[in-house]
Enzyme design. Sequence first.
Site, PDB file in Angstrom:
ATOM      1  CD  GLU A  37      -2.494   1.601   2.528  1.00 57.80           C
ATOM      2  OE1 GLU A  37      -3.159   2.662   2.606  1.00 57.80           O
ATOM      3  OE2 GLU A  37      -2.418   0.782   3.453  1.00 57.80           O
ATOM      4  CG  ASP A  48       6.625   8.998  14.377  1.00 64.86           C
ATOM      5  OD1 ASP A  48       7.556   9.833  14.390  1.00 64.86           O
ATOM      6  OD2 ASP A  48       5.455   9.306  14.088  1.00 64.86           O
ATOM      7  CG  ASP A  82       6.665  14.618  16.858  1.00 65.56           C
ATOM      8  OD1 ASP A  82       7.096  15.707  17.286  1.00 65.56           O
ATOM      9  OD2 ASP A  82       5.859  14.525  15.916  1.00 65.56           O
ATOM     10  CB  CYS A 114      15.713  20.737  21.795  1.00 65.64           C
ATOM     11  SG  CYS A 114      14.996  21.536  20.339  1.00 65.64           S
ATOM     12  NE  ARG A 149       5.804  17.531  15.123  1.00 67.09           N
ATOM     13  CZ  ARG A 149       4.601  18.025  14.881  1.00 67.09           C
ATOM     14  NH1 ARG A 149       4.432  19.336  14.792  1.00 67.09           N
ATOM     15  NH2 ARG A 149       3.566  17.236  14.729  1.00 67.09           N
ATOM     16  CG  ASP A 203       3.196   7.388  18.246  1.00 68.96           C
ATOM     17  OD1 ASP A 203       2.504   6.496  18.785  1.00 68.96           O
ATOM     18  OD2 ASP A 203       2.691   8.274  17.531  1.00 68.96           O
ATOM     19  CG  HIS A 226       0.317   2.735  12.846  1.00 68.66           C
ATOM     20  ND1 HIS A 226      -0.222   4.003  12.918  1.00 68.66           N
ATOM     21  CD2 HIS A 226      -0.082   2.097  13.968  1.00 68.66           C
ATOM     22  CE1 HIS A 226      -0.903   4.129  14.051  1.00 68.66           C
ATOM     23  NE2 HIS A 226      -0.833   2.986  14.697  1.00 68.66           N
TER      24      HIS A 226
END
Length: 433
Positions: A51, A119, A121, A141, A173, A324, A333
């Site tokens: 997909e 993932d 973030d 950061c 980010r 995550d 996902h």
Amino acid sequence: MIPQQESDFDHNYLKPYYGKLFPFADIFKWMTYGHDGKHPGCDQSYFGRREFSFTLKGDFYLRFQSFNNALELENSIKEKCPLKIDIGPVYTVDPAKRHAYAQGDNNVFAPVERELIFDIDMTDYDDVRYCCRGADVCLNCWPLMTIAIKVIDTSLRDDFGFKHILWVYSGRRGVHCWVCDGKARRLTNEQRASIADYYRVYKGNENSHKKVSLMGAALHPFLATSYTNVLKDYFEKILLTSQNLLATEERYEKILSMIPDESIASELRGKWQDSRRSSSAKEDINVVRWEQCKQLLQSGKHKAQGLRRCVEEIVFFFTYPRLDMEVSKHMNHLLKAPFCVHPKTGRVCVPIDPNQCDEFDPTTVPTLFQLLEELNNEGLRADVNGEWNGTSLGNAITLFRSSFLEPLQKACKEEIERSYNLKLQQSKNSVGW
């Protein structure tokens, strides 16, 4: 800083980007995993069951896109100019024809393969960074992402034995990780959840004072190695001062709230509230206060069971990767494809070398506007591999090929060959019997 507002992005720039720079052939070679039709053991339907999802201008989403070959994929992307390309799993059947298979009693449309993905973030670190918030990122950061890459990459290789791992800058980010070994792609949802839970150290919710809980008399070997080799140094040598973690009352109170012994917290608070005794002209106030905190917590008179892990828990809270979890646990996902352009920053989602991640600077990642300017100024200088050496994207494509794609292709071809020979041998044995 990488600002939150849109920068260096114009939807009209995507047409020449997809037309001249996007590495379609490389993405196809990756997504086929050796099933390119050149070996009798290939699964000819493999790529066609993958997909792809397109996000078009105006927030139109096209799910369950599928393609039979590289040319179909390339033509569709060039025609639609998607703002974002997401990659999903390989299904039992062509996802574009899923409704035809859903008519029967048995729903045979289900994911069968999918890279193990992570993932990470920066917005999940907003309670431990003071330089930026939300979608904003800066070089003060960004080390939090470097830490995550170092810790997770080392563990995936050493603890789980994975070899073919791709790290990609998200364009804004954070970072994405693709684990592409055959045994990783064929993990069940339950197995993926177990791996994700292996990395979990955060407990509780926003209202709990102590989100990190390191149980037991000794740290798990993975956590101990991460602390010794990565977390401790990054906390003490970089983040402590770059984030000014102990510079103000509001900030040091966050750390004091993590100390379960109120007498120790009160003693430190007393030291720190008297600025004349807690500061030094020669030393950074964050360093001075952290040394005082460690000395009290690790001194002989305070080696109680409840304090044994306190220093480590503070360091873990401010540095340990925040994944995550839901993205990693489920095969279905979607995750953004490498070499997409982030529509908010205009930056390309380029690969990151985990061995050189200290040197990665998100503020210097090429933007769409910059690449098209380079094309106009330099012209196209293509080598035999079709690499556009006249642009800043050349190094990213070279890294993708040399450190990830070529070793992966070699391993996939060998796996297909072994599987094919095994079937041949089994067939011969069956006939012989």
